[in-house]
Design a protein around this motif. Sequence first.
Motif, PDB file in Angstrom:
ATOM      1  N   TYR A 199     -25.090 -11.938   4.432  1.00  0.00           N
ATOM      2  CA  TYR A 199     -24.793 -10.787   3.586  1.00  0.00           C
ATOM      3  C   TYR A 199     -23.288 -10.554   3.483  1.00  0.00           C
ATOM      4  O   TYR A 199     -22.766 -10.193   2.425  1.00  0.00           O
ATOM      5  CB  TYR A 199     -25.468  -9.532   4.140  1.00  0.00           C
ATOM      6  N   ALA A 203     -21.045 -10.360   0.114  1.00  0.00           N
ATOM      7  CA  ALA A 203     -20.242  -9.161  -0.158  1.00  0.00           C
ATOM      8  C   ALA A 203     -18.789  -9.527  -0.458  1.00  0.00           C
ATOM      9  O   ALA A 203     -18.161  -8.936  -1.348  1.00  0.00           O
ATOM     10  CB  ALA A 203     -20.319  -8.209   1.030  1.00  0.00           C
ATOM     11  N   SER A 206     -18.523 -10.721  -3.978  1.00  0.00           N
ATOM     12  CA  SER A 206     -18.689  -9.605  -4.913  1.00  0.00           C
ATOM     13  C   SER A 206     -17.432  -8.757  -4.983  1.00  0.00           C
ATOM     14  O   SER A 206     -17.029  -8.307  -6.058  1.00  0.00           O
ATOM     15  CB  SER A 206     -19.877  -8.729  -4.479  1.00  0.00           C
ATOM     16  N   ASN A 210     -15.349  -8.335  -8.245  1.00  0.00           N
ATOM     17  CA  ASN A 210     -15.614  -6.975  -8.730  1.00  0.00           C
ATOM     18  C   ASN A 210     -16.913  -6.930  -9.535  1.00  0.00           C
ATOM     19  O   ASN A 210     -17.003  -6.334 -10.603  1.00  0.00           O
ATOM     20  CB  ASN A 210     -14.442  -6.460  -9.577  1.00  0.00           C
ATOM     21  N   SER A 211     -17.936  -7.611  -8.990  1.00  0.00           N
ATOM     22  CA  SER A 211     -19.224  -7.709  -9.666  1.00  0.00           C
ATOM     23  C   SER A 211     -20.313  -7.945  -8.625  1.00  0.00           C
ATOM     24  O   SER A 211     -20.097  -8.652  -7.636  1.00  0.00           O
ATOM     25  CB  SER A 211     -19.220  -8.854 -10.678  1.00  0.00           C
ATOM     26  N   TRP A 212     -21.490  -7.348  -8.863  1.00  0.00           N
ATOM     27  CA  TRP A 212     -22.613  -7.507  -7.951  1.00  0.00           C
ATOM     28  C   TRP A 212     -23.647  -8.492  -8.493  1.00  0.00           C
ATOM     29  O   TRP A 212     -24.764  -8.566  -7.977  1.00  0.00           O
ATOM     30  CB  TRP A 212     -23.267  -6.150  -7.683  1.00  0.00           C
ATOM     31  N   ASN A 214     -23.621 -11.516  -8.042  1.00  0.00           N
ATOM     32  CA  ASN A 214     -23.858 -12.447  -6.951  1.00  0.00           C
ATOM     33  C   ASN A 214     -25.136 -12.113  -6.188  1.00  0.00           C
ATOM     34  O   ASN A 214     -25.840 -13.013  -5.711  1.00  0.00           O
ATOM     35  CB  ASN A 214     -22.650 -12.424  -6.009  1.00  0.00           C
ATOM     36  N   PHE A 215     -25.474 -10.825  -6.106  1.00  0.00           N
ATOM     37  CA  PHE A 215     -26.660 -10.413  -5.355  1.00  0.00           C
ATOM     38  C   PHE A 215     -27.939 -10.575  -6.175  1.00  0.00           C
ATOM     39  O   PHE A 215     -28.907 -11.155  -5.703  1.00  0.00           O
ATOM     40  CB  PHE A 215     -26.513  -8.960  -4.885  1.00  0.00           C
ATOM     41  N   TYR A 216     -27.946 -10.046  -7.412  1.00  0.00           N
ATOM     42  CA  TYR A 216     -29.187 -10.157  -8.182  1.00  0.00           C
ATOM     43  C   TYR A 216     -29.272 -11.461  -8.969  1.00  0.00           C
ATOM     44  O   TYR A 216     -30.349 -11.840  -9.433  1.00  0.00           O
ATOM     45  CB  TYR A 216     -29.393  -8.946  -9.103  1.00  0.00           C
ATOM     46  N   THR A 222     -30.632 -13.071  -1.366  1.00  0.00           N
ATOM     47  CA  THR A 222     -30.559 -11.671  -0.957  1.00  0.00           C
ATOM     48  C   THR A 222     -31.809 -11.256  -0.199  1.00  0.00           C
ATOM     49  O   THR A 222     -31.738 -10.674   0.886  1.00  0.00           O
ATOM     50  CB  THR A 222     -30.375 -10.763  -2.192  1.00  0.00           C
TER      51      THR A 222
END
Length: 267
Positions: A199, A203, A206, A210-212, A214-216, A222
């Motif tokens: 994790y 993080a 990300s 400056n973007s998430w 990577n997670f979804y 994840t």
Amino acid sequence: MASWNSIPLEITYQTVGWIAFVLWSISFYPQVFLNFKRKSVVGLNFDFVVLNLTKHSSYLIYNASLYFSSAIQNQYLEKYGHEQMIPVAANDVAFSIHAVLLTAITLFQIAIYERGNQAVSKIAIAIVCVVWIVAAVCTFIALPRHSWLWLISIFNSIQVSMTVIKYIPQAVMNFMRKSTEGFSIGNILLDFFGGLTNYAQMAVQSIDQNSWVNFYGNIGKTLLSLVSIFFDLLFMCQHYILYPAKKALNSPESKSTEDRQSEMCEV
């Protein structure tokens, strides 16, 4: 494809990623060494190992395909944006290869070591057969359309499903036996910290981008860590709180009459 904005964050990403690889990879060895030392696999749930092999095989297909295939990478960027980074790192591929090999070795130990009356359940066999039949059907559907990203997403979904299912037989077995003897807690501790560092790696990427996404965009990775951490906490609770076997074995009440008589004779 986007590049790193910060060199320190890129170095941190690589460092944390390989720490996760080391922790997750080493987590397989306590169980292998325990089986070898005891020359027995009694206490290790066979369904757990069989489902785990399917899980890691599916995850290897996903990681290797997305990491090495430019065609799949292009489909990923078209879906999530060309300013994004591919969410699979070299350590993910290395971990998957290692996981498949070590799980296969554990399965081989099951075949050669003393196992009591334990056996792979028909339910686990049926699940594995259904999973690979579905994977084969999806492969034939994807071939004419070149829907490679969709196909590896199916394998990613399989590994998430197997991650959820694989822990249940071992957790239930520990509960029924009121013991975790034969199931290595070292495996669980290393897996837990591997999940946390995984994790942390995601993080870092990300934060840099400056973007998430990577997670979804890699929901399988994840959920893999999330589910693993949940069950690791459950197994730690079983081992240290509910069924503290080591404490029980060392307590005076647990000693047999012969042991106490032997101690008295020695005195």
